[in-house]
Write a protein that holds these residues in place. Structure first.
Motif, PDB file in Angstrom:
ATOM      1  N   LEU A   7       1.018  -1.212  -0.468  1.00 34.88           N
ATOM      2  CA  LEU A   7       0.225   0.038   0.055  1.00 34.88           C
ATOM      3  C   LEU A   7       0.367   1.059   0.260  1.00 34.88           C
ATOM      4  CD1 LEU A   7      -3.235  -0.936   1.897  1.00 34.88           C
ATOM      5  CD2 LEU A   7      -3.026  -0.689  -0.220  1.00 34.88           C
ATOM      6  N   GLN A   8       2.096   1.230   1.230  1.00 32.60           N
ATOM      7  CA  GLN A   8       3.082   2.185   0.864  1.00 32.60           C
ATOM      8  C   GLN A   8       3.759   2.773  -0.897  1.00 32.60           C
ATOM      9  OE1 GLN A   8       5.482   1.205   3.656  1.00 32.60           O
ATOM     10  NE2 GLN A   8       3.763   2.001   5.484  1.00 32.60           N
ATOM     11  N   ALA A   9       3.495   1.366  -1.670  1.00 33.64           N
ATOM     12  CA  ALA A   9       4.271   1.614  -2.138  1.00 33.64           C
ATOM     13  C   ALA A   9       3.296   1.984  -3.843  1.00 33.64           C
ATOM     14  CB  ALA A   9       4.425   0.532  -3.185  1.00 33.64           C
ATOM     15  N   LEU A  10       1.933   2.383  -3.208  1.00 32.35           N
ATOM     16  CA  LEU A  10       0.409   2.909  -4.370  1.00 32.35           C
ATOM     17  C   LEU A  10       0.465   3.872  -4.206  1.00 32.35           C
ATOM     18  CD1 LEU A  10      -2.409   0.216  -4.021  1.00 32.35           C
ATOM     19  CD2 LEU A  10      -0.493   0.482  -5.477  1.00 32.35           C
ATOM     20  N   PRO A  11      -0.127   4.973  -5.564  1.00 36.57           N
ATOM     21  CA  PRO A  11       0.302   6.433  -5.658  1.00 36.57           C
ATOM     22  C   PRO A  11      -0.767   6.657  -4.168  1.00 36.57           C
ATOM     23  CG  PRO A  11       0.077   5.572  -7.806  1.00 36.57           C
ATOM     24  CD  PRO A  11      -0.046   4.566  -6.835  1.00 36.57           C
ATOM     25  N   ALA A  12      -0.863   8.127  -3.671  1.00 34.07           N
ATOM     26  CA  ALA A  12      -1.860   8.780  -2.948  1.00 34.07           C
ATOM     27  C   ALA A  12      -3.013   8.298  -3.527  1.00 34.07           C
ATOM     28  CB  ALA A  12      -0.838   9.602  -2.141  1.00 34.07           C
ATOM     29  N   ASP A  13      -3.312   8.337  -4.419  1.00 33.47           N
ATOM     30  CA  ASP A  13      -4.756   9.085  -4.560  1.00 33.47           C
ATOM     31  C   ASP A  13      -5.293   7.645  -5.457  1.00 33.47           C
ATOM     32  OD1 ASP A  13      -2.900   9.031  -7.085  1.00 33.47           O
ATOM     33  OD2 ASP A  13      -4.606  10.441  -8.344  1.00 33.47           O
ATOM     34  N   TYR A  14      -4.431   6.455  -5.011  1.00 33.12           N
ATOM     35  CA  TYR A  14      -5.455   5.146  -5.412  1.00 33.12           C
ATOM     36  C   TYR A  14      -6.333   5.119  -5.735  1.00 33.12           C
ATOM     37  CZ  TYR A  14      -6.064   2.720  -1.337  1.00 33.12           C
ATOM     38  OH  TYR A  14      -6.508   2.233   0.263  1.00 33.12           O
ATOM     39  N   TYR A  54     -11.354   4.600  -8.827  1.00 37.45           N
ATOM     40  CA  TYR A  54     -13.762   5.148  -9.499  1.00 37.45           C
ATOM     41  C   TYR A  54     -12.735   5.397 -10.785  1.00 37.45           C
ATOM     42  CZ  TYR A  54     -15.316   4.649  -4.917  1.00 37.45           C
ATOM     43  OH  TYR A  54     -15.383   4.286  -4.209  1.00 37.45           O
ATOM     44  N   GLU A  55     -12.198   6.354 -11.002  1.00 38.22           N
ATOM     45  CA  GLU A  55     -11.603   6.909 -12.726  1.00 38.22           C
ATOM     46  C   GLU A  55     -11.437   6.398 -13.571  1.00 38.22           C
ATOM     47  OE1 GLU A  55      -7.646   9.820 -13.720  1.00 38.22           O
ATOM     48  OE2 GLU A  55      -8.311  10.539 -11.836  1.00 38.22           O
ATOM     49  N   PHE A  56     -10.661   5.070 -13.596  1.00 38.01           N
ATOM     50  CA  PHE A  56      -9.787   4.212 -13.629  1.00 38.01           C
ATOM     51  C   PHE A  56     -11.509   2.758 -14.054  1.00 38.01           C
ATOM     52  CE2 PHE A  56      -6.296   5.978 -13.373  1.00 38.01           C
ATOM     53  CZ  PHE A  56      -5.890   6.564 -14.573  1.00 38.01           C
ATOM     54  N   LYS A  57     -12.239   3.060 -13.371  1.00 38.80           N
ATOM     55  CA  LYS A  57     -13.593   2.749 -13.256  1.00 38.80           C
ATOM     56  C   LYS A  57     -13.392   0.953 -12.869  1.00 38.80           C
ATOM     57  CE  LYS A  57     -16.314   4.811 -16.327  1.00 38.80           C
ATOM     58  NZ  LYS A  57     -16.531   5.954 -17.859  1.00 38.80           N
ATOM     59  N   ALA A  58     -12.474   0.755 -11.607  1.00 40.47           N
ATOM     60  CA  ALA A  58     -11.649  -0.286 -11.620  1.00 40.47           C
ATOM     61  C   ALA A  58     -12.360  -0.853 -10.046  1.00 40.47           C
ATOM     62  CB  ALA A  58     -10.918  -0.391 -11.065  1.00 40.47           C
ATOM     63  N   PHE A  59     -13.188   1.286 -10.332  1.00 47.55           N
ATOM     64  CA  PHE A  59     -14.318   0.365  -8.431  1.00 47.55           C
ATOM     65  C   PHE A  59     -15.466   1.109  -8.844  1.00 47.55           C
ATOM     66  CE2 PHE A  59     -15.946   0.788  -4.542  1.00 47.55           C
ATOM     67  CZ  PHE A  59     -16.335   0.105  -3.989  1.00 47.55           C
ATOM     68  N   ALA A  60     -16.480   1.142  -9.339  1.00 48.38           N
ATOM     69  CA  ALA A  60     -17.437   2.089  -9.739  1.00 48.38           C
ATOM     70  C   ALA A  60     -18.546   2.748  -8.228  1.00 48.38           C
ATOM     71  CB  ALA A  60     -18.905   1.239 -10.674  1.00 48.38           C
ATOM     72  N   LYS A  65     -21.155  -5.103  -2.250  1.00 45.92           N
ATOM     73  CA  LYS A  65     -20.834  -5.673  -0.789  1.00 45.92           C
ATOM     74  C   LYS A  65     -19.143  -6.088  -1.004  1.00 45.92           C
ATOM     75  CE  LYS A  65     -24.535  -8.203   0.663  1.00 45.92           C
ATOM     76  NZ  LYS A  65     -24.893  -8.994   1.760  1.00 45.92           N
ATOM     77  N   ILE A  66     -18.925  -5.491  -1.843  1.00 46.09           N
ATOM     78  CA  ILE A  66     -17.198  -5.121  -1.163  1.00 46.09           C
ATOM     79  C   ILE A  66     -17.623  -3.908  -1.211  1.00 46.09           C
ATOM     80  CG2 ILE A  66     -15.278  -5.014  -2.426  1.00 46.09           C
ATOM     81  CD1 ILE A  66     -16.360  -7.913  -4.525  1.00 46.09           C
ATOM     82  N   LYS A  67     -17.292  -2.945  -0.137  1.00 42.54           N
ATOM     83  CA  LYS A  67     -17.040  -1.471   0.419  1.00 42.54           C
ATOM     84  C   LYS A  67     -16.566  -0.461   0.311  1.00 42.54           C
ATOM     85  CE  LYS A  67     -20.715  -2.714   2.865  1.00 42.54           C
ATOM     86  NZ  LYS A  67     -21.570  -2.908   2.151  1.00 42.54           N
ATOM     87  N   SER A  68     -15.362  -1.032  -0.593  1.00 42.04           N
ATOM     88  CA  SER A  68     -14.263   0.611  -0.638  1.00 42.04           C
ATOM     89  C   SER A  68     -13.149  -0.432  -1.922  1.00 42.04           C
ATOM     90  CB  SER A  68     -13.624   0.399   0.063  1.00 42.04           C
ATOM     91  OG  SER A  68     -12.528  -0.362   0.658  1.00 42.04           O
ATOM     92  N   PRO A  69     -12.004  -0.086  -2.234  1.00 48.34           N
ATOM     93  CA  PRO A  69     -11.686   0.357  -3.213  1.00 48.34           C
ATOM     94  C   PRO A  69     -10.354  -1.124  -2.660  1.00 48.34           C
ATOM     95  CG  PRO A  69     -12.085   2.339  -3.601  1.00 48.34           C
ATOM     96  CD  PRO A  69     -12.360   1.708  -2.883  1.00 48.34           C
ATOM     97  N   LEU A  70     -10.013  -0.819  -1.261  1.00 51.54           N
ATOM     98  CA  LEU A  70      -9.200  -1.252  -0.569  1.00 51.54           C
ATOM     99  C   LEU A  70      -9.852  -2.641   0.081  1.00 51.54           C
ATOM    100  CD1 LEU A  70      -6.193  -1.213   1.324  1.00 51.54           C
ATOM    101  CD2 LEU A  70      -7.882   0.019   2.936  1.00 51.54           C
TER     102      LEU A  70
END
Length: 87
Positions: free
Chosen positions: A15-22, A27-33, A37-42
């Motif tokens: 997680l630390q290696a990911l960009p701060a705005d992951y 949402y932007e790249f529509k990986a998580f709309a 039941k799955i509550k967050s991108p994390l």
């Protein structure tokens, strides 16, 4: 998702290696709309890494999520996690 301590620390390092705005990028790249039941991108990221990285079945992944937040079926995992079409 409650992972063994070594995996938990590796996930924290990841997680630390990911960009701060992951989170926003998910949402932007529509990986998580939207949260179902799955509550967050994390949580989605944890699910993907458990499924792909730890080679757990969808049912096992659903069990891990269920321990965190309550009931989640493997069918719900499959419905919520739809890969984006290529191209």
């Amino acid at each position: 998702m409650k992972l063994p301590s070594t995996l938990d620390s590796r996930f924290a390092q990841f997680l630390q290696a990911l960009p701060a705005d992951y989170h926003q990028q998910a949402y932007e790249f529509k990986a998580f709309a939207r949260a179902r039941k799955i509550k967050s991108p994390l949580q989605l990221l944890q699910l993907v890494l458990a499924y792909c990285g730890l080679d757990l079945s969808l049912r096992s992944c659903a069990g891990e999520i269920a321990q965190m937040q309550g009931y989640l079926s493997d069918t719900a995992v499959k419905k919520d996690w739809k890969p984006a079409p290529l191209g």
